[in-house]
Scaffold this active site. Structure first.
Site: not given
Length: 304
Positions: A88, A127, A142
């Site tokens: 991420c 995250h 994302d």
């Protein structure tokens, strides 16, 4: 790194049909036109650049106490020049650099992941994702959420409808409507997803709109890369969506392939040896890796 260099390298890696000047022109369009552009970028990004934590596994196998690089140059060198994937923090750094160079306003956020039922306290801020601000209307982008990645830009608005993609339906809802008070912490919004319309939405993560400083991102990345027992310091985790709406994932030595389309199916098997592991990384995840590296990672991967 020049602005044109980043955008041209990114467009080439994603096989975008638009030239860099055309991408810049589209980024100056109306709200709806910019959302369309972000959607196209997200789909191309997630299909071209897989989710993977191989470097984290390799660091631990070598005994190196270090974290992956999450500055935009480091992420671009790895994910674009080297043709690798990432997790991420790397995906977020890259796409935020790209949308910023397109002339859009964007800032990083950190989220608390919710995995499964039975959680009794908020998780850590581990995250990373990005919020794009279009004249006061904010959008979450994302591309680095692994198997649950939303392939569409999601508006931070109570009136915004859920967005359907070939790999599931995604929505943002106020945290007060989704989590009990003891799980909310400092969060404002919750990302929820479901893979079929006959399922309930599940909470993926909760987050605040607060822009995070680079040191906050570095600390979250350090924890994710080095903390024993965390999800990414164990066996390899890889994910890549397929054009038919399916997905291929690898967790440890377990390979799973979900087939989409009119007759969905799921196939899974356990990889037998280091040679098969290297072949799967090459053919299924399109990673061109040195065999010494893949053997190292395989050796650190317990049977699952």
């Amino acid at each position: 790194m020049t602005h044109a260099s980043l955008l041209s390298r990114y467009a080439k890696r994603l096989v975008l049909s638009d030239s860099v000047p055309e991408l810049r022109r589209r980024a100056q369009g109306s709200y709806a036109q910019i959302v369309d552009l972000l959607d196209e970028i997200l789909v191309a990004h997630t299909h071209a650049i897989c989710f993977e934590n191989l470097d984290v596994t390799a660091f631990r196998a070598r005994g190196d106490l270090k974290a992956v690089a999450i500055d935009v140059d480091g992420a671009a060198d790895k994910l674009l020049t080297d043709g690798r994937g990432g997790y991420c923090h790397e995906h977020a750094a890259l796409i935020r650099g790209v949308v910023t160079e397109l002339g859009l306003s964007a800032h990083p956020i950190l989220a608390r992941v919710h995995l499964g039922d039975g959680q009794t306290a908020p998780g850590a801020l581990t995250h990373q994702a990005t919020i794009v601000d279009l004249d006061g209307r904010r959008l979450l982008i994302d591309p680095g959420c692994g198997g649950g990645t939303p392939e569409a830009a999601l508006e931070l608005s109570e009136s915004a409808a859920a967005r359907m993609t070939p790999h599931g339906e995604h929505r943002l809802v106020p945290v007060r409507t989704a989590l009990t008070p003891q799980l909310r912490a400092d969060s404002d919004w919750v990302l929820q997803s479901r893979t079929r319309d006959d399922q309930e939405f599940r909470t993926v993560y909760a987050f605040s709109e607060v822009p995070r400083q680079q040191m906050d991102l570095e600390l979250a990345n350090w924890c994710t890369s080095t903390k024993p027992g965390s999800r990414f310091t164990g066996p390899p985790i890889l994910a890549l969506p397929l054009p038919d709406g399916g997905r291929v994932t690898l967790e440890g030595r377990r390979l799973r392939r979900t087939i989409g389309g009119a007759r969905p199916d799921r196939q899974e098997r356990t990889l037998a040896d280091a040679a098969e592991f290297a072949e799967v990384l090459s053919t299924d995840f399109r990673l061109d890796l040195d065999r010494d590296f893949t053997d190292l990672v395989w050796g650190a991967t317990a049977e699952t």
